[in-house]
Design a protein around this motif. Structure first.
Motif, mmCIF file in Angstrom:
data_model
loop_
_atom_site.group_PDB
_atom_site.id
_atom_site.type_symbol
_atom_site.label_atom_id
_atom_site.label_comp_id
_atom_site.label_asym_id
_atom_site.label_seq_id
_atom_site.Cartn_x
_atom_site.Cartn_y
_atom_site.Cartn_z
ATOM 1 N N TRP A 6 18.524 11.849 2.420
ATOM 2 C CA TRP A 6 17.430 12.822 2.391
ATOM 3 C C TRP A 6 17.465 13.572 3.705
ATOM 4 O O TRP A 6 17.760 12.975 4.739
ATOM 5 C CB TRP A 6 16.111 12.055 2.241
ATOM 6 N N TYR A 9 13.403 14.274 8.314
ATOM 7 C CA TYR A 9 12.208 15.000 8.677
ATOM 8 C C TYR A 9 11.944 14.783 10.155
ATOM 9 O O TYR A 9 11.915 13.660 10.632
ATOM 10 C CB TYR A 9 11.024 14.484 7.866
ATOM 11 N N ARG A 11 9.503 14.980 13.082
ATOM 12 C CA ARG A 11 8.092 15.129 13.440
ATOM 13 C C ARG A 11 7.951 15.908 14.734
ATOM 14 O O ARG A 11 8.673 15.632 15.689
ATOM 15 C CB ARG A 11 7.468 13.753 13.664
ATOM 16 N N ASP A 32 6.601 8.850 18.247
ATOM 17 C CA ASP A 32 6.611 8.828 16.788
ATOM 18 C C ASP A 32 5.350 8.204 16.212
ATOM 19 O O ASP A 32 4.959 8.503 15.097
ATOM 20 C CB ASP A 32 7.805 8.028 16.287
ATOM 21 N N GLU A 48 0.259 5.797 13.712
ATOM 22 C CA GLU A 48 0.673 5.348 12.390
ATOM 23 C C GLU A 48 1.447 4.054 12.531
ATOM 24 O O GLU A 48 2.549 4.034 13.077
ATOM 25 C CB GLU A 48 1.538 6.420 11.723
ATOM 26 N N PRO A 50 2.054 1.351 9.875
ATOM 27 C CA PRO A 50 1.906 0.730 8.553
ATOM 28 C C PRO A 50 2.210 -0.765 8.596
ATOM 29 O O PRO A 50 3.200 -1.172 9.197
ATOM 30 C CB PRO A 50 2.937 1.456 7.680
ATOM 31 N N GLU A 86 15.088 0.676 7.423
ATOM 32 C CA GLU A 86 14.732 1.908 8.138
ATOM 33 C C GLU A 86 13.479 1.707 8.988
ATOM 34 O O GLU A 86 13.271 2.393 9.974
ATOM 35 C CB GLU A 86 14.454 3.039 7.128
ATOM 36 N N ARG A 87 12.654 0.789 8.556
ATOM 37 C CA ARG A 87 11.383 0.587 9.249
ATOM 38 C C ARG A 87 11.605 -0.069 10.602
ATOM 39 O O ARG A 87 12.470 -0.915 10.756
ATOM 40 C CB ARG A 87 10.447 -0.297 8.419
ATOM 41 N N VAL A 88 10.798 0.357 11.554
ATOM 42 C CA VAL A 88 10.833 -0.246 12.881
ATOM 43 C C VAL A 88 9.445 -0.827 13.126
ATOM 44 O O VAL A 88 8.445 -0.132 12.951
ATOM 45 C CB VAL A 88 11.165 0.804 13.967
ATOM 46 N N GLY A 114 -3.125 1.551 7.416
ATOM 47 C CA GLY A 114 -1.998 1.568 8.346
ATOM 48 C C GLY A 114 -2.096 2.603 9.444
ATOM 49 O O GLY A 114 -1.119 2.869 10.135
ATOM 50 N N VAL A 115 -3.272 3.202 9.618
ATOM 51 C CA VAL A 115 -3.456 4.187 10.685
ATOM 52 C C VAL A 115 -4.528 3.676 11.651
ATOM 53 O O VAL A 115 -5.656 3.390 11.247
ATOM 54 C CB VAL A 115 -3.867 5.563 10.122
ATOM 55 N N LYS B 7 9.806 5.965 5.248
ATOM 56 C CA LYS B 7 10.795 4.976 5.672
ATOM 57 C C LYS B 7 10.718 3.790 4.721
ATOM 58 O O LYS B 7 9.636 3.375 4.330
ATOM 59 C CB LYS B 7 10.512 4.516 7.094
ATOM 60 N N VAL B 8 11.896 3.253 4.420
ATOM 61 C CA VAL B 8 11.960 2.220 3.384
ATOM 62 C C VAL B 8 12.857 1.072 3.822
ATOM 63 O O VAL B 8 13.910 1.287 4.413
ATOM 64 C CB VAL B 8 12.506 2.860 2.079
ATOM 65 N N ASP B 9 12.411 -0.135 3.528
ATOM 66 C CA ASP B 9 13.269 -1.320 3.640
ATOM 67 C C ASP B 9 13.538 -1.823 2.230
ATOM 68 O O ASP B 9 12.660 -1.742 1.369
ATOM 69 C CB ASP B 9 12.576 -2.445 4.415
ATOM 70 N N GLU B 22 6.819 2.885 3.786
ATOM 71 C CA GLU B 22 5.698 3.191 4.685
ATOM 72 C C GLU B 22 4.972 4.436 4.209
ATOM 73 O O GLU B 22 5.549 5.525 4.168
ATOM 74 C CB GLU B 22 6.215 3.423 6.111
ATOM 75 N N ARG B 72 -2.446 -1.859 3.518
ATOM 76 C CA ARG B 72 -2.327 -1.461 4.933
ATOM 77 C C ARG B 72 -1.265 -0.395 5.139
ATOM 78 O O ARG B 72 -0.474 -0.465 6.072
ATOM 79 C CB ARG B 72 -1.981 -2.674 5.792
ATOM 80 N N GLY B 73 -1.210 0.582 4.252
ATOM 81 C CA GLY B 73 -0.252 1.668 4.413
ATOM 82 C C GLY B 73 1.164 1.325 4.045
ATOM 83 O O GLY B 73 2.085 2.093 4.323
ATOM 84 N N LEU B 74 1.355 0.166 3.428
ATOM 85 C CA LEU B 74 2.690 -0.245 2.973
ATOM 86 C C LEU B 74 2.693 -0.379 1.465
ATOM 87 O O LEU B 74 1.844 -1.079 0.901
ATOM 88 C CB LEU B 74 3.075 -1.603 3.568
#
Lengths: 135, 95
Positions: A6, A9, A11, A32, A48, A50, A86-88, A114-115, B7-9, B22, B72-74
Motif C-alpha cells: 500500500w 502514508y 503523517r 508519530d 495514538e 492503540p 508492522e505495529r510498534v 486507543g487515544v 498498521k497490521v500484525d 490499529e 482499545r483501538g485495536l
C-alpha cells in the motif's frame, strides 16, 4: 497470508501544523504518536497508542512540565506465531516543558479507543496589585 | 477526510490466522469488515480519518467463521481454518 502493499502514508509532523507555540518548548522523539495543540485555556496533548490500557500509563505534572511514562506489553498467546509485523509497541518516558506555568491541579488525562488525551490548563495569571508608594 | 493505511500484525497457529489492526479512535459502529471472493477488507471511520486496507485470504480460511472484535483501538480478526475435509470412501457400484 499475503498483505497487499500500500502506498505509505506519511503523517505530517504534528507540530508543523501548529500556530505559534512560543510558550511551549518541545522535547520528544515520538512524533508519530504524539501531537500537541494550543487551546483557549492551555494545551491539549493527544497520542495514538492503540492497545494500551490505563494501567500502562503514569502521568506526572509539575508547574513547568508534565512527564508521560508508558510501559506496555502484549501477551503472546500460546501456539501463535507472529508472521507479519508492522505495529510498534512504544514504551517511553517523555517530559514536556512549558515556559508558562501550568495549573497542575487541573491536568486531566483520558484514554479512549486507543487515544490518550491530556488536557493541560495554563495557570491563572495573578491579578495586578497596586503597590503603594511610601516615603 | 484523510485516508490512512492501518498498521497490521498477522499471527498464525494451527487454528488459523489472527490479524490485529490499529484503528485508533475508531468505534465499533464505524468499522466495517467484509470478506468477498477471497479478499478481506477493513474499513473504519475515526473522526476525520478513514482507515482502509485489503488482504488476500488464504484458501483455507473459513470465511463464514471470521470473527471480529474491537478493543482499545485495536481490531482483532480471527480467521479460522476450514475444518479438514474428512476422507470418505466411495462405494463402487456394480453395473
Amino acid at each position: 497470508m499475503n498483505v497487499h502493499p500500500w502506498p505509505s502514508y506519511v503523517r505530517p509532523s504534528p507540530l508543523a501544523i501548529l500556530p505559534n507555540l512560543s510558550a511551549f518548548s518541545r522535547h520528544y522523539s515520538h512524533e508519530d504518536h504524539l501531537a500537541v495543540r494550543p487551546t483557549d485555556t492551555g494545551w491539549e496533548f493527544s497520542a495514538e497508542l492503540p492497545g494500551i490500557s490505563v494501567e500502562d500509563l503514569k502521568i506526572e505534572a509539575l508547574t513547568d512540565r508534565i512527564t508521560v511514562t508508558l510501559k506496555h506489553q502484549e501477551a503472546q498467546a500460546e501456539g501463535w506465531k507472529l508472521v507479519h509485523q508492522e505495529r510498534v509497541l512504544p514504551s517511553f518516558s517523555e517530559s514536556f516543558h512549558f515556559r508558562a506555568p501550568i495549573a497542575v491541579e487541573g491536568v486531566e488525562a483520558t484514554v479512549r479507543e486507543g487515544v490518550l488525551t491530556i488536557v493541560v490548563p495554563r495557570a491563572a495569571l495573578p491579578s495586578p496589585r497596586l503597590i503603594p508608594v511610601t516615603h | 477526510m484523510t485516508n490512512q493505511t492501518p498498521k497490521v500484525d498477522v499471527w498464525r497457529s494451527d487454528e488459523g490466522w489472527r490479524l490485529v489492526a490499529e484503528l485508533p479512535g475508531a468505534r465499533a459502529e464505524g468499522v466495517k469488515v467484509t470478506a468477498d471472493r477471497g479478499t478481506l477488507t477493513v474499513y473504519a471511520e475515526a473522526g476525520a480519518r478513514i482507515f482502509k486496507r485489503s488482504f488476500t485470504l488464504p484458501d483455507e480460511v473459513d470465511a463464514d467463521g471470521i470473527g471480529a472484535r474491537l478493543e482499545r483501538g485495536l481490531l482483532t480478526l480471527n480467521l479460522p481454518r476450514v475444518p479438514t475435509a474428512r476422507s470418505r470412501q466411495i462405494r463402487v457400484e456394480s453395473a
